[in-house]
Design a protein around this motif. Structure first.
Motif, PDB file in Angstrom:
ATOM      1  N   ALA A 126     -27.134  27.103   1.322  1.00 61.51           N
ATOM      2  CA  ALA A 126     -26.837  25.670   1.425  1.00 61.51           C
ATOM      3  C   ALA A 126     -27.710  24.877   0.466  1.00 61.51           C
ATOM      4  CB  ALA A 126     -27.068  25.193   2.861  1.00 61.51           C
ATOM      5  N   ARG A 127     -27.172  23.774  -0.026  1.00 58.29           N
ATOM      6  CA  ARG A 127     -27.866  22.968  -1.031  1.00 58.29           C
ATOM      7  C   ARG A 127     -28.825  21.980  -0.370  1.00 58.29           C
ATOM      8  NH1 ARG A 127     -22.651  23.692  -2.340  1.00 58.29           N
ATOM      9  NH2 ARG A 127     -22.006  21.803  -1.230  1.00 58.29           N
ATOM     10  N   TRP A 128     -29.974  21.759  -0.998  1.00 60.24           N
ATOM     11  CA  TRP A 128     -30.989  20.862  -0.443  1.00 60.24           C
ATOM     12  C   TRP A 128     -30.647  19.404  -0.731  1.00 60.24           C
ATOM     13  CZ3 TRP A 128     -32.116  25.798  -0.314  1.00 60.24           C
ATOM     14  CH2 TRP A 128     -33.093  26.264   0.567  1.00 60.24           C
ATOM     15  N   LEU A 129     -30.908  18.549   0.255  1.00 64.20           N
ATOM     16  CA  LEU A 129     -30.697  17.110   0.131  1.00 64.20           C
ATOM     17  C   LEU A 129     -31.915  16.388   0.704  1.00 64.20           C
ATOM     18  CD1 LEU A 129     -27.026  16.884   1.475  1.00 64.20           C
ATOM     19  CD2 LEU A 129     -27.719  16.773  -0.925  1.00 64.20           C
ATOM     20  N   ALA A 130     -31.997  15.100   0.459  1.00 64.92           N
ATOM     21  CA  ALA A 130     -33.027  14.256   1.076  1.00 64.92           C
ATOM     22  C   ALA A 130     -32.401  12.892   1.297  1.00 64.92           C
ATOM     23  CB  ALA A 130     -34.264  14.170   0.199  1.00 64.92           C
ATOM     24  N   ALA A 169     -36.237  10.489 -14.519  1.00 63.65           N
ATOM     25  CA  ALA A 169     -36.419  11.292 -15.731  1.00 63.65           C
ATOM     26  C   ALA A 169     -37.781  11.965 -15.722  1.00 63.65           C
ATOM     27  CB  ALA A 169     -36.261  10.418 -16.966  1.00 63.65           C
ATOM     28  N   TRP A 170     -38.818  11.233 -15.289  1.00 65.19           N
ATOM     29  CA  TRP A 170     -40.153  11.825 -15.187  1.00 65.19           C
ATOM     30  C   TRP A 170     -40.149  12.990 -14.187  1.00 65.19           C
ATOM     31  CZ3 TRP A 170     -43.305  12.538 -11.001  1.00 65.19           C
ATOM     32  CH2 TRP A 170     -44.615  12.932 -11.263  1.00 65.19           C
ATOM     33  N   ALA A 171     -39.495  12.795 -13.036  1.00 66.19           N
ATOM     34  CA  ALA A 171     -39.445  13.836 -12.011  1.00 66.19           C
ATOM     35  C   ALA A 171     -38.724  15.076 -12.519  1.00 66.19           C
ATOM     36  CB  ALA A 171     -38.772  13.301 -10.756  1.00 66.19           C
ATOM     37  N   ASN A 172     -37.608  14.877 -13.226  1.00 66.79           N
ATOM     38  CA  ASN A 172     -36.849  16.017 -13.733  1.00 66.79           C
ATOM     39  C   ASN A 172     -37.685  16.868 -14.675  1.00 66.79           C
ATOM     40  OD1 ASN A 172     -34.665  15.020 -12.320  1.00 66.79           O
ATOM     41  ND2 ASN A 172     -33.709  14.073 -14.117  1.00 66.79           N
ATOM     42  N   LYS A 173     -38.581  16.229 -15.388  1.00 65.40           N
ATOM     43  CA  LYS A 173     -39.409  16.938 -16.367  1.00 65.40           C
ATOM     44  C   LYS A 173     -40.665  17.520 -15.756  1.00 65.40           C
ATOM     45  CE  LYS A 173     -41.877  16.204 -20.747  1.00 65.40           C
ATOM     46  NZ  LYS A 173     -42.207  15.213 -21.809  1.00 65.40           N
ATOM     47  N   THR A 174     -41.245  16.819 -14.778  1.00 66.81           N
ATOM     48  CA  THR A 174     -42.584  17.160 -14.301  1.00 66.81           C
ATOM     49  C   THR A 174     -42.599  17.929 -12.991  1.00 66.81           C
ATOM     50  OG1 THR A 174     -43.378  15.140 -15.357  1.00 66.81           O
ATOM     51  CG2 THR A 174     -44.868  16.211 -13.795  1.00 66.81           C
ATOM     52  N   LEU A 175     -41.744  17.572 -12.037  1.00 71.17           N
ATOM     53  CA  LEU A 175     -41.824  18.167 -10.708  1.00 71.17           C
ATOM     54  C   LEU A 175     -41.575  19.679 -10.669  1.00 71.17           C
ATOM     55  CD1 LEU A 175     -40.425  15.543  -8.190  1.00 71.17           C
ATOM     56  CD2 LEU A 175     -42.755  15.983  -8.927  1.00 71.17           C
ATOM     57  N   PRO A 176     -40.771  20.251 -11.585  1.00 68.66           N
ATOM     58  CA  PRO A 176     -40.606  21.712 -11.530  1.00 68.66           C
ATOM     59  C   PRO A 176     -41.912  22.488 -11.666  1.00 68.66           C
ATOM     60  CG  PRO A 176     -38.867  20.752 -12.842  1.00 68.66           C
ATOM     61  CD  PRO A 176     -39.833  19.637 -12.543  1.00 68.66           C
ATOM     62  N   THR A 177     -42.931  21.905 -12.281  1.00 67.32           N
ATOM     63  CA  THR A 177     -44.211  22.608 -12.464  1.00 67.32           C
ATOM     64  C   THR A 177     -45.282  22.103 -11.503  1.00 67.32           C
ATOM     65  OG1 THR A 177     -44.880  21.040 -14.179  1.00 67.32           O
ATOM     66  CG2 THR A 177     -43.711  23.025 -14.894  1.00 67.32           C
ATOM     67  N   ASP A 214     -35.239  22.023  -4.612  1.00 65.32           N
ATOM     68  CA  ASP A 214     -35.049  20.838  -5.440  1.00 65.32           C
ATOM     69  C   ASP A 214     -36.164  20.772  -6.489  1.00 65.32           C
ATOM     70  OD1 ASP A 214     -36.668  20.517  -3.221  1.00 65.32           O
ATOM     71  OD2 ASP A 214     -36.373  18.371  -3.075  1.00 65.32           O
ATOM     72  N   TYR A 215     -35.785  20.435  -7.697  1.00 66.99           N
ATOM     73  CA  TYR A 215     -36.680  20.355  -8.854  1.00 66.99           C
ATOM     74  C   TYR A 215     -37.241  21.724  -9.257  1.00 66.99           C
ATOM     75  CZ  TYR A 215     -36.454  15.346  -8.052  1.00 66.99           C
ATOM     76  OH  TYR A 215     -36.013  14.066  -7.865  1.00 66.99           O
ATOM     77  N   SER A 269     -27.102  24.926 -13.565  1.00 68.00           N
ATOM     78  CA  SER A 269     -27.231  23.512 -13.263  1.00 68.00           C
ATOM     79  C   SER A 269     -27.648  22.721 -14.503  1.00 68.00           C
ATOM     80  CB  SER A 269     -28.256  23.285 -12.147  1.00 68.00           C
ATOM     81  OG  SER A 269     -27.852  23.953 -10.966  1.00 68.00           O
ATOM     82  N   ALA A 270     -27.279  21.452 -14.516  1.00 67.96           N
ATOM     83  CA  ALA A 270     -27.488  20.625 -15.709  1.00 67.96           C
ATOM     84  C   ALA A 270     -28.950  20.559 -16.125  1.00 67.96           C
ATOM     85  CB  ALA A 270     -26.957  19.222 -15.449  1.00 67.96           C
ATOM     86  N   LEU A 271     -29.858  20.442 -15.152  1.00 65.35           N
ATOM     87  CA  LEU A 271     -31.271  20.315 -15.487  1.00 65.35           C
ATOM     88  C   LEU A 271     -31.927  21.656 -15.788  1.00 65.35           C
ATOM     89  CD1 LEU A 271     -32.368  17.705 -12.789  1.00 65.35           C
ATOM     90  CD2 LEU A 271     -31.851  17.303 -15.209  1.00 65.35           C
ATOM     91  N   CYS A 272     -31.182  22.735 -15.621  1.00 66.34           N
ATOM     92  CA  CYS A 272     -31.773  24.066 -15.780  1.00 66.34           C
ATOM     93  C   CYS A 272     -31.156  24.856 -16.928  1.00 66.34           C
ATOM     94  CB  CYS A 272     -31.610  24.871 -14.483  1.00 66.34           C
ATOM     95  SG  CYS A 272     -32.368  24.091 -13.039  1.00 66.34           S
ATOM     96  N   ARG A 273     -30.312  24.235 -17.709  1.00 70.84           N
ATOM     97  CA  ARG A 273     -29.670  24.958 -18.808  1.00 70.84           C
ATOM     98  C   ARG A 273     -30.664  25.258 -19.920  1.00 70.84           C
ATOM     99  NH1 ARG A 273     -24.202  21.215 -18.757  1.00 70.84           N
ATOM    100  NH2 ARG A 273     -23.302  22.143 -16.883  1.00 70.84           N
TER     101      ARG A 273
END
Length: 306
Positions: free
Chosen positions: A34-38, A128-136, A243-244, A268-272
């Motif tokens: 199942a996909r995560w939501l908030a 945009a900051w979260a998409n770049k920074t939160l994965p790490t 997520d992220y 996923s778009a942010l993970c290509r």
């Protein structure tokens, strides 16, 4: 209000047994997939029943009532008895906090919910900051005693993202207010949820320096869902968010645990941009004990017990 009626009502022994066996398998598949939501939502129908798994045959006697406010944590499609899925009746995995401060978690149908506006919207630059920074960003599951209290003399402002530029202009807590931590982290911010007396909920980030621990934590009801997969599903939802992070899970129901394969997400778009966009290679195994909820990370070479 949260109501509960006796299990087995209007069900014969044989039909309940069949549904229970079928729902165990569905629950094992959905636990990781199942996909995560908030998000947050309000119950919009007279009674909205819980389901032990996202399948039409898995309805439980326990239900929420119109006006109840819930946190929407994950989404899934309807699983059929054959194992296939149907997009017409999506399910949501939710968390509901009752008047006594105890939580109930489980699957409900989306069509009984009305989405609520986000009290802490995220601006485009902060997203945009979260998409770049939160994965790490280093984060972990919250401790058992995850209640915190605002300390000091100043307002504790909410942040839409853990960045100084993402501070809300209107949402803050005052000294003495209590929150539930949603994570443990290594930086200056904690993701928390504040539950208001009027059913309001705010989920966002606060500064660690303005919080002090309270010797208590969130309490969960274990009398809603009879399946052995119930606690493992809850632990996965609260502790193993993707997520992220550019990974996703595949899971199944083993005799003593819900077993999961962690795969890289190249779609996923942010993970290509991965080395091979056509495949999703496994990177780890995860095992969640059904009885204790303990998480372990078996060596990939050892595999799982089916």
């Amino acid at each position: 209000m949260f109501l509960r009626i006796a299990f087995g009502l209007l069900l014969g022994a044989s039909s309940f047994c069949y549904a229970n066996q079928s729902c165990e398998g569905i629950a094992g598949m959905a636990a990781g997939e199942a996909r995560w939501l908030a998000e947050s939502a309000q119950v919009s129908v007279g009674r909205l029943h819980f389901y032990s798994a996202p399948g039409s045959e898995c309805q439980l006697p326990a239900f929420l009532v119109k006006g109840d406010t819930v946190e929407v944590l994950r989404s899934s499609v309807l699983y059929g008895k054959s194992g296939g899925v149907s997009p017409t009746h999506p399910f949501r995995y939710i968390r509901y906090r009752d008047a006594n401060g105890a939580f109930a978690t489980g699957w409900i149908t989306e069509d009984g919910l009305t989405p609520l506006p986000a009290p802490l919207p995220v601006s485009d630059p902060c997203q945009a900051w979260a998409n770049k920074t939160l994965p790490t960003r280093e984060r972990d599951a919250p401790p058992a005693n995850n209640h915190l209290r605002v300390t000091g003399q100043e307002r504790a402002w909410f942040y839409a993202m853990p960045n100084e530029t993402c501070r809300s202009r209107s949402l803050f807590l005052i000294p003495g207010d209590k929150v539930s931590a949603q994570e443990a982290s290594a930086d200056d911010f904690l993701e928390v949820t504040w539950y208001g007396p009027d059913r309001r909920m705010v989920r966002g980030w606060l500064k660690k320096a303005q919080l002090e621990p309270v010797d208590s934590g969130d309490r969960y009801r274990d009398d809603i869902n009879p399946l052995s997969t119930d606690k493992a599903t809850r632990v996965i939802t609260l502790a193993l968010r993707t997520d992220y992070h550019c990974v996703f899970y595949e899971s199944w129901n083993a005799p003593k645990a819900v077993e999961m394969i962690v795969r890289e997400d190249h779609q996923s778009a942010l993970c290509r941009g991965g080395a091979d966009s056509e495949t999703s290679p496994p990177v780890a195994y995860v095992s969640i004990n059904k009885q204790s909820g303990a998480i372990s990370w078996p060596d990939m070479a050892d595999g799982f017990d089916e």
